[in-house]
Design an enzyme around this catalytic site. Structure first.
Site, short mmCIF file in Angstrom:
data_model
loop_
_atom_site.label_atom_id
_atom_site.label_comp_id
_atom_site.label_asym_id
_atom_site.label_seq_id
_atom_site.Cartn_x
_atom_site.Cartn_y
_atom_site.Cartn_z
N TYR A 1 5.55 -3.75 19.37
CA TYR A 1 6.06 -4.21 18.07
C TYR A 1 6.48 -5.67 18.15
O TYR A 1 6.02 -6.53 17.36
CB TYR A 1 7.23 -3.33 17.61
CG TYR A 1 8.02 -3.94 16.49
CD1 TYR A 1 7.46 -4.11 15.22
CD2 TYR A 1 9.33 -4.40 16.68
CE1 TYR A 1 8.17 -4.70 14.19
CE2 TYR A 1 10.05 -4.99 15.66
CZ TYR A 1 9.47 -5.14 14.41
OH TYR A 1 10.16 -5.74 13.40
N PHE B 1 18.01 -10.03 12.56
CA PHE B 1 18.74 -9.16 13.48
C PHE B 1 18.74 -7.76 12.85
O PHE B 1 17.68 -7.25 12.54
CB PHE B 1 20.07 -9.82 13.87
CG PHE B 1 19.81 -10.87 14.93
CD1 PHE B 1 19.09 -12.03 14.62
CD2 PHE B 1 20.14 -10.66 16.26
CE1 PHE B 1 18.74 -12.96 15.61
CE2 PHE B 1 19.80 -11.57 17.24
CZ PHE B 1 19.09 -12.72 16.92
N ASN B 2 19.85 -7.12 12.59
CA ASN B 2 19.76 -5.72 12.13
C ASN B 2 20.23 -5.57 10.68
O ASN B 2 21.42 -5.40 10.42
CB ASN B 2 20.59 -4.82 13.03
CG ASN B 2 19.94 -4.62 14.39
OD1 ASN B 2 19.67 -5.59 15.09
ND2 ASN B 2 19.66 -3.39 14.76
N PHE C 1 6.26 -9.47 4.14
CA PHE C 1 7.02 -8.37 4.74
C PHE C 1 6.11 -7.25 5.25
O PHE C 1 6.54 -6.46 6.07
CB PHE C 1 7.94 -7.71 3.69
CG PHE C 1 9.07 -8.56 3.18
CD1 PHE C 1 10.16 -8.84 3.99
CD2 PHE C 1 9.05 -9.07 1.89
CE1 PHE C 1 11.21 -9.61 3.52
CE2 PHE C 1 10.11 -9.83 1.40
CZ PHE C 1 11.19 -10.10 2.22
N THR D 1 13.98 -8.85 18.26
CA THR D 1 13.44 -8.25 19.48
C THR D 1 12.45 -9.19 20.17
O THR D 1 12.03 -8.93 21.29
CB THR D 1 12.77 -6.89 19.20
OG1 THR D 1 11.76 -7.08 18.21
CG2 THR D 1 13.75 -5.86 18.70
N PRO E 1 14.76 4.98 25.49
CA PRO E 1 13.87 4.05 26.19
C PRO E 1 13.58 2.82 25.33
O PRO E 1 13.36 2.94 24.13
CB PRO E 1 12.59 4.87 26.40
CG PRO E 1 13.00 6.28 26.27
CD PRO E 1 14.19 6.33 25.35
N GLY E 2 13.59 1.67 25.95
CA GLY E 2 13.26 0.43 25.23
C GLY E 2 14.46 -0.28 24.64
O GLY E 2 14.35 -1.44 24.23
N ASN F 1 0.83 -1.21 0.00
CA ASN F 1 0.00 0.00 0.00
C ASN F 1 0.86 1.26 0.00
O ASN F 1 0.34 2.36 0.14
CB ASN F 1 -0.97 0.01 1.19
CG ASN F 1 -0.25 0.11 2.53
OD1 ASN F 1 0.98 0.11 2.59
ND2 ASN F 1 -1.01 0.21 3.60
N LYS G 1 4.84 -9.46 16.66
CA LYS G 1 5.57 -10.43 15.83
C LYS G 1 5.53 -11.82 16.47
O LYS G 1 5.37 -12.83 15.78
CB LYS G 1 7.03 -9.96 15.65
CG LYS G 1 7.16 -8.71 14.78
CD LYS G 1 6.79 -9.01 13.34
CE LYS G 1 7.00 -7.80 12.43
NZ LYS G 1 6.73 -8.09 11.01
#
Ligand code: NAD
Ligand code: UFG
Length: 344
Positions: free
Chosen positions: A152, A180-181, A84, A130, A297-298, A34, A156
């Site tokens: 988030y 991972f990243n 995705f 995460t 934070p987080g 979208n 997942k």
């Protein structure tokens, strides 16, 4: 063997690189997107780079059953789906959890229901490191407990559980890939990560500082229990991640049903924020000014994969170096100072 693959969110950062890899392998793609966080220009460039037009675009929302039906009905039978489409900003998920449960969880439910209707039950799902929360033992193996600490990650993990339940209920084949990243870009500099506004993530922020669009990097905390005090993550080149999807889908298609798999997708080598900054400087010859500020934070101190299962099951491991991640990400930034939107 050529497959027909439905890719939701195929215009996004990881999706566009995966589309390129799959087109180059000769597959036929249907992309449902979208453009909430992407541009059709990404798909145009993907086809140009691949020298293939075997890509059908259906513009629509994955939560809209009729749009998903349209994607399934846009040609021959779909062999498998790579999902995705979703939202990924941790901070935003804390402020607006219902949006994340709607897009990530309800979107996956609508997609799975459409897959049942169309008799396609083979799915690769974008999950996240995460999911492990704030772990204390490393490296992280897939059989370690999930303990998501923000909406988030919670969405997942919820989808992983929904998909595992589907595999217990019928002839499904599912791979949940815990990324991972992912960083960097295709080496052509033609496709890459195109964050809207101020980047949340470390790599695009560094490349924008390098380009002079931002004054300096803010390092979020230097008082973590890590060797240099900055946070450690397992960064991998987005092309390595894209290739993992091709392998995961092919692997699934060769398994008897039902079949369920959860895989870490990382390098197994964690790097601190300072090591990334130094790596970028070494790869580009540029200097990245920074200041150390409060922790964000987080954020957790460390996330680092054990990537062995992916190596054993898929024969996949990350091949590209930090230098390539920096060089390719920088080439993309230089060639596209305003991403896909502005003049190049
Ligand atoms: P991205 O935002 O670049 O790509 C997501 C794509 O999905 C975009 O093209 C967007 O327009 C589309 N989309 C969003 N909502 C949609 C909807 N309701 N209907 C149809 N399309 C929709 O993000 P990305 O980095 O490519 O991430 C892809 C997936 O991987 C996401 O599900 C994300 O949560 C997950 N993931 C990303 C990371 C990361 O660090 N980038 C890490 C772990 C997991
Ligand atoms: N960081 C900074 N300054 C910045 C941005 C980040 O110091 O401007 C630090 C963070 O504190 C962290 C590290 O750089 O220690 C990496 O941060 P990112 O924001 O790049 O990545 P995260 O690990 O926080 O999160 C990313 C995605 C999530 C995904 C997760 C794991 O944003 O969607 O990786 O896959 F779930």
């Amino acid at each position: 063997m050529s497959r027909r693959v439905l890719i939701t969110g195929g215009a996004g950062f990881i999706g566009s690189h995966t589309c390129l890899v799959l087109l180059e392998q000769g597959h036929e793609l249907v992309v449902l997107d979208n453009f909430d966080n992407s541009s059709p220009e990404a798909l145009r460039r993907v086809q140009e780079l691949a020298g293939s037009t075997q890509l059908t675009l259906v513009e629509g929302d994955v939560r809209d059953a009729s749009a998903v039906d349209k994607a399934f009905g846009s040609g021959g039978a779909v062999d498998g789906v790579i999902h995705f489409a979703g939202l990924k900003a941790v901070g935003e998920s804390v402020g607006n959890p219902l949006l994340y449960w709607d897009v990530n969880v309800n979107g996956s439910r609508v997609l799975a229901a459409a897959m049942e209707r169309h008799g396609c039950r083979t799915l690769v799902f974008s999950s996240t490191s995460t999911a492990y929360g704030e772990p204390e033992t490393f490296p992280l193996r897939e059989d370690m407990p999930t303990a998501p600490v923000h909406p988030y990650a919670q969405t997942k993990v919820a989808v992983e559980q929904m998909l595992a339940a589907l595999c217990r209920s019928g002839p499904w084949r599912v791979a949940s890939l815990r990324y991972f990243n992912p960083v960097g870009a295709h080496p052509s500099g033609q496709i890459g990560e195109d964050p809207m506004g101020i980047p949340n993530n470390l790599f695009p922020f560094i490349t924008q500082v390098a380009a002079g669009r931002r004054e300096q990097l803010r390092i979020f905390g230097q008082d973590y229990p890590t060797p240099d005090g900055t946070g450690i993550r397992d960064y991998l080149h987005v092309m390595d991640l894209a290739e993992a999807h091709g392998k995961a889908l092919e692997h699934l298609l060769q398994q008897p049903t039902p079949y369920s798999l959860t895989l870490n997708i990382g390098t197994g080598r964690g790097l601190s924020v300072l090591e990334v900054v130094q790596g970028f400087e070494a790869a580009t010859g540029l200097t990245i000014p920074y200041e150390v500020v409060e922790r964000r934070p987080g954020d957790v101190p460390r996330l680092e994969a054990c990537p062995q299962t992916a190596q054993i099951v898929l024969g996949w491991s990350a091949r590209r170096t930090l230098e390539e991640m920096c060089r390719d990400g920088w080439a993309w930034q230089q060639a596209n100072p305003s991403g896909y939107r502005g003049p190049t």
